[in-house]
Design an enzyme around this catalytic site. Structure first.
Site, PDB file in Angstrom:
ATOM      1  N   GLY A   1      51.756  47.966  40.749  1.00 47.42           N
ATOM      2  CA  GLY A   1      50.315  47.757  40.922  1.00 47.42           C
ATOM      3  C   GLY A   1      49.691  48.837  41.788  1.00 47.42           C
TER       4      GLY A   1
ATOM      5  CE  LYS B   1      48.929  36.216  45.470  1.00 46.21           C
ATOM      6  NZ  LYS B   1      49.758  37.440  45.426  1.00 46.21           N
TER       7      LYS B   1
ATOM      8  CE1 TYR C   1      44.847  34.620  45.349  1.00 49.14           C
ATOM      9  CE2 TYR C   1      45.814  36.014  43.665  1.00 49.14           C
ATOM     10  CZ  TYR C   1      45.369  35.824  44.959  1.00 49.14           C
ATOM     11  OH  TYR C   1      45.457  36.857  45.858  1.00 49.14           O
TER      12      TYR C   1
ATOM     13  CG  ASP D   1      54.010  44.873  31.309  1.00 46.68           C
ATOM     14  OD1 ASP D   1      53.508  44.574  30.210  1.00 46.68           O
ATOM     15  OD2 ASP D   1      54.130  44.051  32.251  1.00 46.68           O
TER      16      ASP D   1
ATOM     17  CG  ASP E   1      48.884  49.817  37.883  1.00 47.68           C
ATOM     18  OD1 ASP E   1      48.352  49.629  38.993  1.00 47.68           O
ATOM     19  OD2 ASP E   1      48.770  49.010  36.922  1.00 47.68           O
ATOM     20  CB  ILE E   2      49.977  47.955  33.350  1.00 48.71           C
ATOM     21  CG1 ILE E   2      50.422  47.495  31.956  1.00 48.71           C
ATOM     22  CG2 ILE E   2      48.453  48.011  33.481  1.00 48.71           C
ATOM     23  CD1 ILE E   2      50.264  46.034  31.703  1.00 48.71           C
ATOM     24  NE  ARG E   3      45.057  50.055  31.543  1.00 51.68           N
ATOM     25  CZ  ARG E   3      44.977  48.855  32.111  1.00 51.68           C
ATOM     26  NH1 ARG E   3      44.743  48.746  33.406  1.00 51.68           N
ATOM     27  NH2 ARG E   3      45.154  47.768  31.394  1.00 51.68           N
TER      28      ARG E   3
ATOM     29  N   GLY F   1      45.874  49.355  41.836  1.00 53.91           N
ATOM     30  CA  GLY F   1      45.040  48.176  42.132  1.00 53.91           C
ATOM     31  C   GLY F   1      44.266  48.337  43.429  1.00 53.91           C
ATOM     32  CD  GLN F   2      40.560  44.825  47.044  1.00 50.44           C
ATOM     33  OE1 GLN F   2      41.139  43.775  46.766  1.00 50.44           O
ATOM     34  NE2 GLN F   2      39.542  44.874  47.884  1.00 50.44           N
TER      35      GLN F   2
HETATM   36  C1  VAH Z   1      40.790  37.009  45.687  1.00 53.36           C
HETATM   37  N1  VAH Z   1      40.642  39.017  47.067  1.00 53.36           N
HETATM   38  O1  VAH Z   1      39.631  36.808  45.982  1.00 53.36           O
HETATM   39  C2  VAH Z   1      41.560  38.028  46.531  1.00 53.36           C
HETATM   40  C3  VAH Z   1      42.225  37.359  47.698  1.00 53.36           C
HETATM   41  C4  VAH Z   1      41.865  35.845  49.606  1.00 53.36           C
HETATM   42  C5  VAH Z   1      41.256  36.476  48.448  1.00 53.36           C
HETATM   43  O2  VAH Z   1      43.350  36.673  47.345  1.00 53.36           O
HETATM   44  O3  VAH Z   1      41.345  36.454  44.784  1.00 53.36           O
END
Ligand code: VAH
Length: 312
Positions: free
Chosen positions: A6, A141, A137, A48, A32-34, A9-10
């Site tokens: 990743g 986590k 999500y 990937d 990263d994937i691309r 990514g951010q």
């Molecule tokens: C999100 N920026 O908003 C991420 C993060 C705590 C937020 O996990 O999904």
């Protein structure tokens, strides 16, 4: 030598520069994937993370002794496509943990304040508390935290991680987060002098400026393992604010900036299920976590850097 998933990514897009500064450009393999749109410093490979064999082969050929697994779908995106999110977030994590086990590598992956849910005490949320998240999500986590603990206790893999708050940065536009209103607001402040928030007034969430997040990763990975009571889920945060407070901070630089609200029920529901503020005292005690940027320091830097980036 570190392999990063990743990497575009951010977090990844700035983490690779931080790691290259700390450990040398050729000691960081970005994946990263691309392919990146613009050339990046240091070695890069397309990967990937659901392809465990390729991840193993890349890590082995590079001679990596550390893997930083940053590839994941964030909260709002995951909620739109929960089955895909489970497969990518958990499949990718399991592959990364298996590669770490097979090659005996040190391991980092981030958790999130998203690992808490509506039944978690919301103010000054402690390191060890109830975790019944109501988003895919958050389920990913919490599962990830437990899986990383398991790889440490069962296989002796040196897994480490933090629960990141919302992260704010000017390099890579975040994709699909709930806290990303706090990034969008800075871009819109410069581009339009106003912002329409999809998160309601009074919604407090923990936040941190990206430089502090990157330093936290390096500090945790360099920490003396004998001092770690926790490992894969340290609460870390720099500040907690609600939309009108970040607007007030911006108005110190752009007096005419105006904030309005057009709440997105989906992302508001996610935000409402998360804590208002979390307690980082375990990270402070066990590996000396310390954030340098508060809201006004972050605002000053974000606006200065974005004016250059947006050529305003
Ligand atoms: C999100 N920026 O908003 C991420 C993060 C705590 C937020 O996990 O999904």
């Amino acid at each position: 030598k570190i392999i990063v998933t990743g990497a575009l990514g951010q977090i990844g897009s700035e983490l690779i520069g931080k790691l290259q500064n700390e450990y040398g450009e050729n000691n960081v393999l970005s994946t990263d994937i691309r392919k990146p749109e613009h050339p990046i410093a240091g070695p890069f490979e397309v990967l990937d993370v659901t392809d465990g064999k390729k991840m193993h082969d890349l890590a082995k050929d590079f001679g990596a002794d550390t893997i930083m697994h940053m590839a994941a779908l964030l909260s709002a995106t995951a909620e739109k496509n929960p089955m895909f999110a489970w497969n990518l977030n958990m499949g990718g994590l399991l592959n990364a943990l298996e590669v770490a086990r097979e090659l005996n590598m040190q391991f980092f992956t981030p958790s999130s304040i998203g690992a808490f849910g509506p039944s978690t005490p919301k103010v000054n949320t402690s390191q060890d508390t109830l975790q019944r998240p109501t988003t895919m999500y958050g389920v990913n986590k919490v599962s990830g935290e437990l899986l990383c603990d398991y790889y440490f206790s069962r296989f002796g893999i040196d897994t480490r991680g933090v629960r990141f708050p919302g992260l704010i940065s000017y390099v890579a536009q975040p994709g699909g987060g709930t806290t990303d209103y706090a990034v969008d607001i800075y871009y819109k402040a410069i581009e339009e002098g106003k912002y329409e928030s999809f998160i309601a007034a009074g919604t407090y969430m923990d936040m941190m400026y990206m430089p502090d997040a990157l330093q936290a990763i390096v500090d945790l990975m360099e920490a003396d393992p004998a001092k770690l009571v926790h490992r894969n889920a340290f609460n870390v945060t720099a500040m907690s604010f609600e939309p009108s407070q970040i607007a007030a901070s911006i108005q110190k630089h752009i007096p005419d900036f105006t904030l309005s609200y057009n709440v997105d029920p989906a992302r508001q529901a996610i935000a409402d299920s998360w804590p208002d503020s979390i307690d980082p005292s375990a990270a402070v005690a066990e590996w000396g976590f310390k954030a340098q940027y508060d809201l006004d320091a972050m605002t000053a830097d974000m606006l200065e850097k974005l004016k250059v980036k947006l050529q305003r």
